[in-house]
Scaffold this motif. Structure first.
Motif, short mmCIF file in Angstrom:
data_model
loop_
_atom_site.label_atom_id
_atom_site.label_comp_id
_atom_site.label_asym_id
_atom_site.label_seq_id
_atom_site.Cartn_x
_atom_site.Cartn_y
_atom_site.Cartn_z
N LYS A 51 0.81 -1.22 0.00
CA LYS A 51 0.00 0.00 0.00
C LYS A 51 0.84 1.27 0.00
CE LYS A 51 -3.69 -2.41 0.15
NZ LYS A 51 -3.79 -3.17 -1.04
N ASP A 52 1.98 1.25 0.68
CA ASP A 52 2.86 2.42 0.68
C ASP A 52 4.31 1.94 0.78
OD1 ASP A 52 2.76 1.55 3.31
OD2 ASP A 52 2.89 3.56 4.16
N LEU A 53 5.22 2.85 0.50
CA LEU A 53 6.64 2.51 0.45
C LEU A 53 7.28 2.81 1.79
CD1 LEU A 53 8.76 1.49 -1.51
CD2 LEU A 53 9.23 3.84 -2.13
N ASP A 54 7.48 1.76 2.60
CA ASP A 54 8.16 1.89 3.88
C ASP A 54 9.53 1.22 3.72
OD1 ASP A 54 9.04 2.04 6.45
OD2 ASP A 54 7.51 0.74 7.31
N MET A 55 10.58 2.05 3.73
CA MET A 55 11.90 1.54 3.40
C MET A 55 12.39 0.46 4.36
SD MET A 55 13.44 5.11 2.17
CE MET A 55 12.34 5.94 3.25
N ASN A 56 12.02 0.54 5.62
CA ASN A 56 12.49 -0.44 6.60
C ASN A 56 11.80 -1.79 6.43
OD1 ASN A 56 14.21 1.44 7.79
ND2 ASN A 56 12.60 2.18 9.14
N LYS A 57 10.57 -1.79 5.91
CA LYS A 57 9.80 -3.03 5.79
C LYS A 57 9.80 -3.62 4.39
CE LYS A 57 6.62 -1.77 9.49
NZ LYS A 57 5.26 -1.42 9.81
N THR A 58 9.65 -2.77 3.38
CA THR A 58 9.42 -3.31 2.04
C THR A 58 10.69 -3.43 1.19
OG1 THR A 58 8.86 -1.09 1.27
CG2 THR A 58 7.04 -2.50 1.91
N ILE A 59 11.68 -2.58 1.40
CA ILE A 59 12.89 -2.64 0.58
C ILE A 59 13.97 -3.44 1.31
CG2 ILE A 59 14.72 -1.31 -0.51
CD1 ILE A 59 12.75 0.93 -0.91
N LEU A 60 14.43 -4.50 0.66
CA LEU A 60 15.46 -5.34 1.26
C LEU A 60 16.85 -4.78 1.00
CD1 LEU A 60 14.00 -8.82 0.30
CD2 LEU A 60 13.73 -7.56 2.43
N ASN A 61 17.15 -4.46 -0.28
CA ASN A 61 18.45 -3.89 -0.62
C ASN A 61 18.39 -3.28 -2.01
OD1 ASN A 61 18.35 -6.28 -2.08
ND2 ASN A 61 20.51 -6.70 -1.83
N ILE A 62 19.50 -2.65 -2.41
CA ILE A 62 19.62 -2.08 -3.75
C ILE A 62 20.93 -2.58 -4.37
CG2 ILE A 62 18.31 0.00 -3.24
CD1 ILE A 62 21.07 1.47 -3.20
N ARG A 63 20.97 -2.57 -5.70
CA ARG A 63 22.18 -2.94 -6.42
C ARG A 63 22.36 -1.94 -7.56
NH1 ARG A 63 21.17 -7.92 -9.04
NH2 ARG A 63 21.31 -7.00 -11.08
N ILE A 64 23.60 -1.50 -7.78
CA ILE A 64 23.92 -0.56 -8.84
C ILE A 64 24.90 -1.22 -9.79
CG2 ILE A 64 24.87 1.70 -9.41
CD1 ILE A 64 24.23 2.46 -6.45
N GLU A 65 24.58 -1.19 -11.08
CA GLU A 65 25.46 -1.72 -12.12
C GLU A 65 25.64 -0.66 -13.20
OE1 GLU A 65 23.85 -5.20 -13.90
OE2 GLU A 65 24.06 -6.41 -12.10
N LYS A 66 26.75 -0.74 -13.89
CA LYS A 66 26.98 0.13 -15.04
C LYS A 66 26.84 -0.76 -16.28
CE LYS A 66 29.86 3.81 -16.67
NZ LYS A 66 30.96 4.70 -16.39
N PRO A 67 25.77 -0.59 -17.07
CA PRO A 67 25.51 -1.53 -18.16
C PRO A 67 26.52 -1.47 -19.30
CG PRO A 67 23.88 0.23 -18.15
CD PRO A 67 24.74 0.42 -16.94
N PHE A 68 27.05 -0.31 -19.63
CA PHE A 68 27.99 -0.18 -20.74
C PHE A 68 29.40 -0.10 -20.19
CE2 PHE A 68 24.05 1.75 -22.32
CZ PHE A 68 23.82 0.90 -23.38
N THR A 69 29.97 -1.25 -19.93
CA THR A 69 31.33 -1.30 -19.40
C THR A 69 32.17 -2.23 -20.26
OG1 THR A 69 32.68 -1.74 -17.46
CG2 THR A 69 30.74 -3.12 -17.74
N SER A 70 33.45 -1.93 -20.36
CA SER A 70 34.33 -2.78 -21.17
C SER A 70 34.90 -3.94 -20.39
CB SER A 70 35.46 -1.92 -21.75
OG SER A 70 36.22 -1.38 -20.69
N ALA A 71 34.65 -3.97 -19.09
CA ALA A 71 35.17 -5.05 -18.26
C ALA A 71 34.46 -6.36 -18.58
CB ALA A 71 35.00 -4.71 -16.79
N LYS A 72 35.19 -7.44 -18.48
CA LYS A 72 34.59 -8.75 -18.74
C LYS A 72 33.63 -9.13 -17.61
CE LYS A 72 38.34 -10.47 -21.53
NZ LYS A 72 39.42 -11.40 -21.68
N LYS A 73 33.99 -8.77 -16.40
CA LYS A 73 33.13 -9.04 -15.26
C LYS A 73 32.39 -7.74 -14.90
CE LYS A 73 33.10 -10.33 -10.46
NZ LYS A 73 33.61 -9.68 -9.30
N ILE A 74 31.08 -7.82 -14.80
CA ILE A 74 30.28 -6.65 -14.46
C ILE A 74 30.46 -6.37 -12.98
CG2 ILE A 74 27.96 -5.72 -14.27
CD1 ILE A 74 27.21 -7.33 -16.71
N GLU A 75 30.96 -5.18 -12.68
CA GLU A 75 31.12 -4.79 -11.28
C GLU A 75 29.81 -4.18 -10.81
OE1 GLU A 75 34.47 -2.22 -11.33
OE2 GLU A 75 35.89 -3.85 -11.39
N GLU A 76 29.53 -4.38 -9.56
CA GLU A 76 28.28 -3.87 -9.01
C GLU A 76 28.49 -3.43 -7.58
OE1 GLU A 76 26.15 -7.92 -7.54
OE2 GLU A 76 26.09 -7.51 -9.68
#
Length: 156
Positions: A51-76
């Motif tokens: 019903k509403d966005l409560d960060m302590n209850k509904t969000i477990l974690n976040i992940r950030i990736e850079k989609p256009f990278t020249s690295a073979k392994k995607i860092e996050e």
């Protein structure tokens, strides 16, 4: 006879306005913030029971990736720190759906992990892509993009 001319003139003006709005991708939508957009998308989804966005209850974690990278392994960058999540979501960045922008390779994918689903937001300096459209940034400084960039650079 004059009534027909006026009605044709009004119809022509409306058609011309519609064509101009479609060509320039203009919208009458009001500016919104990142948290408001996320909340609206979640509450509109009939398959999700939040019903509403409560960060302590509904969000477990976040992940950030850079989609256009020249690295073979995607860092996050991944975190479940409520302070970082709160800072990102409560960002007062203003944007609206639609508009013209320049496509960029300098963008970051922000994955928000909720209790039972994941949402992906691709954030650039000029726009935010979501599953329901592209949002044009109105502010000159994109604090959300800068925050994602600095968090991602902590990994490297």
């Amino acid at each position: 006879m004059k009534k027909h001319k006026i009605s044709y003139l009004i119809a022509g003006f409306l058609i011309f306005s519609f064509i101009i709005m479609r060509f320039f991708n203009l919208s009458f939508s009001l500016p919104t913030t990142f948290k408001s957009m996320v909340e609206k998308q979640i509450t509109k989804d009939k398959q999700i029971d939040i019903k509403d966005l409560d960060m302590n209850k509904t969000i477990l974690n976040i992940r950030i990736e850079k989609p256009f990278t020249s690295a073979k392994k995607i860092e996050e960058y991944e975190t479940d720190d409520n302070d970082i999540i709160s800072t990102l979501l409560n960002n007062e960045l203003r944007f609206y759906k639609g508009g013209r922008f320049k496509e960029s390779n300098e963008e970051y994918d922000l994955y928000i992990y909720f209790e039972s689903f994941v949402r992906r937001y691709t954030v650039s300096e000029d726009y935010i892509k979501t599953f329901d459209g592209i949002y044009k940034i109105l502010d000159k400084e994109n604090d959300l993009y800068e925050s994602l960039k600095s968090l991602y650079n902590q990994v490297q």
